[in-house]
Scaffold this motif. Structure first.
Motif, PDB file in Angstrom:
ATOM      1  N   ALA A 262      35.368  33.236  40.983  1.00 17.85           N
ATOM      2  CA  ALA A 262      35.827  33.282  42.380  1.00 17.85           C
ATOM      3  C   ALA A 262      35.437  31.996  43.108  1.00 17.85           C
ATOM      4  N   ALA A 263      34.217  31.506  42.841  1.00 19.43           N
ATOM      5  CA  ALA A 263      33.772  30.266  43.474  1.00 19.43           C
ATOM      6  C   ALA A 263      34.615  29.084  43.014  1.00 19.43           C
ATOM      7  N   LEU A 264      34.921  29.009  41.722  1.00 14.42           N
ATOM      8  CA  LEU A 264      35.758  27.921  41.209  1.00 14.42           C
ATOM      9  C   LEU A 264      37.170  27.992  41.784  1.00 14.42           C
ATOM     10  N   ALA A 265      37.714  29.201  41.881  1.00 12.82           N
ATOM     11  CA  ALA A 265      39.045  29.362  42.474  1.00 12.82           C
ATOM     12  C   ALA A 265      39.029  28.906  43.928  1.00 12.82           C
ATOM     13  N   GLN A 266      37.998  29.295  44.658  1.00 15.50           N
ATOM     14  CA  GLN A 266      37.876  28.887  46.065  1.00 15.50           C
ATOM     15  C   GLN A 266      37.746  27.371  46.174  1.00 15.50           C
ATOM     16  N   LEU A 267      37.014  26.764  45.238  1.00 18.21           N
ATOM     17  CA  LEU A 267      36.850  25.317  45.239  1.00 18.21           C
ATOM     18  C   LEU A 267      38.198  24.623  45.019  1.00 18.21           C
ATOM     19  N   VAL A 268      38.982  25.130  44.077  1.00 13.84           N
ATOM     20  CA  VAL A 268      40.295  24.543  43.786  1.00 13.84           C
ATOM     21  C   VAL A 268      41.259  24.755  44.953  1.00 13.84           C
ATOM     22  N   ILE A 269      41.264  25.965  45.503  1.00 17.27           N
ATOM     23  CA  ILE A 269      42.213  26.297  46.575  1.00 17.27           C
ATOM     24  C   ILE A 269      41.787  25.716  47.918  1.00 17.27           C
ATOM     25  N   GLY A 270      40.508  25.898  48.256  1.00 21.72           N
ATOM     26  CA  GLY A 270      40.065  25.511  49.591  1.00 21.72           C
ATOM     27  C   GLY A 270      39.217  24.260  49.665  1.00 21.72           C
TER      28      GLY A 270
END
Length: 168
Positions: free
Chosen positions: A119-127
């Protein structure tokens, strides 16, 4: 739930009763030779024997001297944790509440850590950033488990197990 190999002692009479089951250790139809200390501990508990922690016991063992072998050791231990949890599921209602919590934590903890990390990696990529609560959640899960162990053992050194979280 796991009397570690170099630190464990068993009554010969108890071991003799379980030797056939212990030597015929299979997982998914194949012989299994990892996690034998956890497997033997669970067999002992299932047979009605009890385990006891002796805080002043001293034992020597061989440990990995570099990261690669250490990570392979941790992977073997994780496999045995997951595998032997299925063996121990029927035991959970009979166990001390802390042991039940620990078994659940050992199995859900790595899963929740993986989900939090993804979830943190996805948030990093998206946001473009990682939310502060991700690190706080991981730290809180770790500290709760380690604090309960430290309180039960009356030994603050158990807080040090929180350093194991990044390896998980």
């Amino acid at each position: 739930m796991c009397c570690c190999g170099p630190c464990a002692m068993y009554r010969r009479s108890a071991l003799t009763l379980l030797l056939d089951q212990y030597e015929a250790q299979f997982f998914r139809g194949k012989p299994s030779d990892f996690g034998e200390d956890r497997h033997l501990t669970i067999l002992m508990l299932k047979a009605g024997f009890r385990t006891e922690y002796v805080p002043d016991a001293i034992a020597a063992t061989v440990v990995p001297h570099s990261l690669g072998p250490y990570l392979r050791q941790q992977l073997r231990w994780a496999r045995s944790t997951f595998r032997d949890t299925f063996l121990a599921l029927r035991l959970l209602p009979e166990l001390d509440g802390y042991l039940t919590l620990d078994v659940i934590g050992q199995n859900l903890g790595p899963f929740l850590l993986a989900v939090s990390t993804l979830a943190a990696l996805a948030q990093l990529v998206i946001g473009g950033s990682i939310p502060w609560w991700t690190g706080l959640t991981i730290a809180a899960m770790t500290m709760v488990r380690c604090s309960v162990a430290a309180i039960r053992a009356r030994d603050l050194r158990f807080i040090g197990f929180s350093l194991h979280t990044p390896i998980n």
